[in-house]
Every structure is written in structure tokens, then in C-alpha cells.
Enzyme design. Structure first.
Site, PDB file in Angstrom:
ATOM      1  CE1 TYR A 119      -1.739   5.033  13.994  1.00 31.36           C
ATOM      2  CE2 TYR A 119      -3.430   3.699  12.922  1.00 31.36           C
ATOM      3  CZ  TYR A 119      -2.117   4.124  13.021  1.00 31.36           C
ATOM      4  OH  TYR A 119      -1.188   3.667  12.134  1.00 31.36           O
ATOM      5  CD  GLU A 125      -2.592   3.151   8.796  1.00 30.58           C
ATOM      6  OE1 GLU A 125      -2.882   2.641   9.886  1.00 30.58           O
ATOM      7  OE2 GLU A 125      -1.411   3.317   8.435  1.00 30.58           O
ATOM      8  CG  ASP A 156       1.896   2.253  14.940  1.00 34.14           C
ATOM      9  OD1 ASP A 156       2.815   2.722  15.647  1.00 34.14           O
ATOM     10  OD2 ASP A 156       2.116   1.584  13.908  1.00 34.14           O
ATOM     11  CD1 TRP A 177       0.415   0.428   3.349  1.00 32.29           C
ATOM     12  CD2 TRP A 177      -0.216  -1.695   3.042  1.00 32.29           C
ATOM     13  NE1 TRP A 177       0.882  -0.302   4.405  1.00 32.29           N
ATOM     14  CE2 TRP A 177       0.509  -1.616   4.245  1.00 32.29           C
ATOM     15  CE3 TRP A 177      -0.727  -2.944   2.637  1.00 32.29           C
ATOM     16  CZ2 TRP A 177       0.753  -2.727   5.057  1.00 32.29           C
ATOM     17  CZ3 TRP A 177      -0.488  -4.040   3.432  1.00 32.29           C
ATOM     18  CH2 TRP A 177       0.244  -3.930   4.630  1.00 32.29           C
ATOM     19  CB  CYS A 223      17.527   5.469  23.119  1.00 32.08           C
ATOM     20  SG  CYS A 223      16.336   4.309  23.806  1.00 32.08           S
ATOM     21  CB  CYS A 283      20.057  -0.860  21.114  1.00 28.31           C
ATOM     22  SG  CYS A 283      18.537  -1.157  22.036  1.00 28.31           S
TER      23      CYS A 283
HETATM   24 FE1  SF4 Z   1      17.102   0.486  21.238  1.00 25.06          FE
HETATM   25 FE2  SF4 Z   1      16.143   2.825  22.003  1.00 25.06          FE
HETATM   26 FE3  SF4 Z   1      16.625   2.407  19.453  1.00 25.06          FE
HETATM   27 FE4  SF4 Z   1      14.615   1.172  20.599  1.00 25.06          FE
HETATM   28  S1  SF4 Z   1      14.803   3.361  20.296  1.00 25.06           S
HETATM   29  S2  SF4 Z   1      16.126   0.223  19.266  1.00 25.06           S
HETATM   30  S3  SF4 Z   1      15.434   0.818  22.618  1.00 25.06           S
HETATM   31  S4  SF4 Z   1      18.107   2.446  21.082  1.00 25.06           S
END
Ligand code: SF4
Length: 355
Positions: free
Chosen positions: A135, A52, A153, A35, A223, A214
Site C-alpha cells: 500500500y 503515510e 486504503d 503534508w 454508484c 450521496c
Molecule cells: Fe454514496 Fe456511492 Fe457516492 Fe459513496 S460512492 S457517497 S455510496 S453515491
């Protein structure tokens, strides 16, 4: 614990950096989905809306073939609006949450009729259409029209919880997570559609519920969940209570030609508008006696809905001996043709057992 003020707000340069990282990652790693518009092409709002609606409570892998089938059969919103409800329900069978299919048809007729086939760009106007909530209106506005909107989401919710190390469990943290996401998207004109889809894809492929990757993440240095070593435990969730259990009977009624009686279920019932076998009411306790003329097959079918689990005992009867007679919404089906009826999973399980 809600996230503290110091923790939660990124300043403008940080927001710019965050979005740039997401967008450039999306340019390289976006998923190819049926889509989605190819790079440089305008998205088709009909495809965006249809996908959606199908994706609500349903995975991308499951939706793929259904989406293809729908756009082959009904290439435009006008085609879908002209389809019969039965035809739509038949093609939808197996996707679950059947109210979506009924609203899909209503919405197609509203857009095809009064709106001359053009989806509105405004979220308030979108939300006047059947089956479109907060949403979905945000997703259509951002993805189909590339206009700023706060799309949140399940994937984006998880990414936000981790980026901001939100330890307050869901569902209580929902509003805060939405707020945090809004801080990164409100009023932003820099590719809102790609940014929303970038976050969705990041959640689906890198920031996955289990074992987030990560080391591959474009925003790993921003993060807090990763920095605090708690990313994988987020978002936290309140323990769920047990689902209520309901019971009932399902009737397998045959005639002399070996055909089986089916009905179109009433609008107000669960699986409303779908085809099914006749059943009793579904209650917390099974009524002690079955109606006259039925014999217990000793078989039962178990099915789990979102809000309750169901056990239906299967009772057999023949047309001459039972009190149920074919009426307006009842009809006979040859057993070989049952598999083509487009039955919801619950009744398909019964048919399989009775074979
Ligand atoms: Fe890891 Fe944070 Fe990236 Fe998610 S947003 S993959 S927890 S580093």
C-alpha cells in the site's frame, strides 16, 4: 457473493468519466493537510512517506500534530537519519504501533545513505526499504511522483465496495476490491496522485462509513450501491471473533529518593525499543505467584492491543526488597519527570494510577 462480470467492469469511456468527476471534485473540495503540496507545487517525497507511515492504522486528526513536530525537529530525511533512535521513539510516543517508528529510522538511514536522500519511484525498489509494503509503495509512487499506481486504503476500499455494490464481506473481498480499483487506475497517466487523493478525500468526507452523503457525491450516478439502496451497509464485514485476553504483572519499584525504576524494552517484545516499567511475561493465565519482595497494590491497568486485550496487575516493591536491580537498560526516574519520558499509553496509564 462476488460481484458479477456484467456489474463490475466499467468500459473505457465510463472509466474516463469516473476519473474526470473525481478529479474535478478534488480540485474544488480537497482537504488541506500539512503534508500535501499546494496546488501547482511538487510534493515533497519525504513528507509523503512520513505521513503515510504515520497514517497506517491512525487517523488524520491524530497524525497532524505528530507530523508537524517531526518536520520541525527533522526538516529533511538526512536530519531524521542522523537522529538517535531514542529521540525518535520519544517523539513517536502515543502514536502506537511502535514497530513503525523503528522502521522509520531504518528507512531514513537507507534513503539518506545509499540512496543519497532520493526516494525511488519504482514500487519494487520502494518495497526494499524498511517499513514500506504494497500500500505505502503505491501511495508514495502516486502521490509523491504522480505515477500510475493502484492505491487502496480503507477509504478507497469502502468507495469501491459501494460503487460496485460488493456484498461479499471483508476480509474475503479485499483482493476483488483491489482488482476493481486497479481497473480504474492501471496505466492511467491523468493525474494519478490527485486521483488517489481524490478518492481518499471522497471516502473521508462524503462516502463516510455511516450516513454517506450521496446527494453531494460526484459519482452518485455511477454508484451501484446507491442505486440498489444498500450503500450504507457496505462494505460488509465478517463478524470478528473475541480478542484473546492476556494477563501479567507490572512492577512499580521505588528507591529511597522516591525515584521509579524504568527500562528500555527489548526489541523482540511488544512495544519493543520503547521505555516502560518492568513487567512479567504476558500470558493467557497469570502465573500464580509474584516474585519475592513485591506486594499487590490491588490496582490493575487494562489495555487493548490490535490482537489481544491485556490486564496487568500492579505490584509495588522497593529497591532493597526486590530481586530486580538496575542494569544496563534500567534506570531511575524522578516521579515529576515521568510525564516527559514519552511513555507508551499502557505505561502512562500505570504511572497515572500510581500517582
Ligand atoms: Fe454514496 Fe456511492 Fe457516492 Fe459513496 S460512492 S457517497 S455510496 S453515491
Amino acid at each position: 457473493m462476488a460481484v458479477s462480470k456484467q456489474q463490475n467492469k466499467m468500459n473505457k469511456p465510463e472509466i474516463d468519466t469516473f476519473r474526470k468527476k473525481i478529479l474535478s471534485w478534488y480540485d474544488r473540495h480537497q482537504r488541506v493537510l500539512p503534508w500535501r503540496a499546494a496546488t501547482g507545487k511538487k510534493p515533497n517525497p519525504y513528507y509523503v512517506w512520513l505521513s503515510e507511515i504515520m497514517l497506517q492504522q491512525t487517523t488524520v486528526a491524530t497524525v497532524g500534530p505528530y507530523f508537524q513536530k517531526f518536520i520541525e525537529k527533522w526538516p529533511t530525511i538526512h536530519d531524521l537519519a542522523k537522529a538517535t533512535r531514542d529521540d525518535i521513539m520519544h517523539e513517536w510516543a502515543g502514536l502506537g504501533y511502535y514497530a513503525r517508528a523503528r522502521n522509520l529510522h531504518k528507512c531514513a538511514q537507507m534513503v539518506s545513505g545509499d540512496l543519497k536522500g532520493i526516494f525511488p519511484e519504482d514500487q519494487k525498489e520502494l518495497e526494499k526499504l524498511a517499513g514500506i509494503g504494497g500500500y505505502t509503495s503505491a501511495a508514495i509512487r502516486a502521490i509523491a511522483f504522480n505515477k500510475p499506481a493502484n492505491v487502496v486504503d480503507g477509504n478507497i476500499e469502502r468507495v469501491m465496495a459501494r460503487i460496485y455494490a460488493m456484498t461479499q464481506p471483508l476480509p474475503d473481498s479485499k483482493a476483488s476490491l483491489k482488482n476493481l480499483a486497479a481497473g480504474l487506475s492501471d496505466g492511467r497517466e491523468d493525474r494519478p496522485g490527485d486521483y488517489a487523493q481524490g478518492l481518499m478525500d471522497l471516502g473521508a468526507t462524503i462516502c463516510t462509513p455511516k450516513s454517506p452523503k450521496c446527494s453531494l457525491c460526484p459519482v452518485q450516478d455511477m454508484c451501484l450501491g446507491k442505486a440498489q439502496g444498500i450503500a450504507e451497509t457496505l462494505p460488509r464485514k465478517k463478524p470478528k471473533g473475541l480478542k484473546p485476553q492476556k494477563y501479567g504483572r507490572v512492577y512499580w519499584i521505588t528507591n529511597d529518593n522516591g525515584e521509579v525504576l524504568f527500562e528500555r524494552r527489548g526489541e523482540q517484545k511488544m512495544l519493543g525499543g520503547m521505555l516502560g516499567l518492568p513487567t512479567s511475561e504476558w500470558l493467557e493465565k497469570l502465573p500464580s505467584r509474584p516474585p519475592k519482595g513485591f506486594k499487590n497494590s490491588k490496582l490493575a491497568v487494562l489495555h487493548s492491543f490490535t490482537h489481544f486485550d491485556l490486564k496487568l496487575d500492579i505490584y509495588e516493591g522497593s529497591h532493597q526488597n526486590t530481586l530486580i536491580s538496575p542494569e544496563k537498560d534500567h534506570f531511575w526516574v524522578r516521579s515529576l519527570e515521568i510525564k516527559d519520558l514519552g511513555l507508551p499509553t499502557l505505561f502512562f496509564k500505570v504511572a497515572k494510577l500510581m500517582k
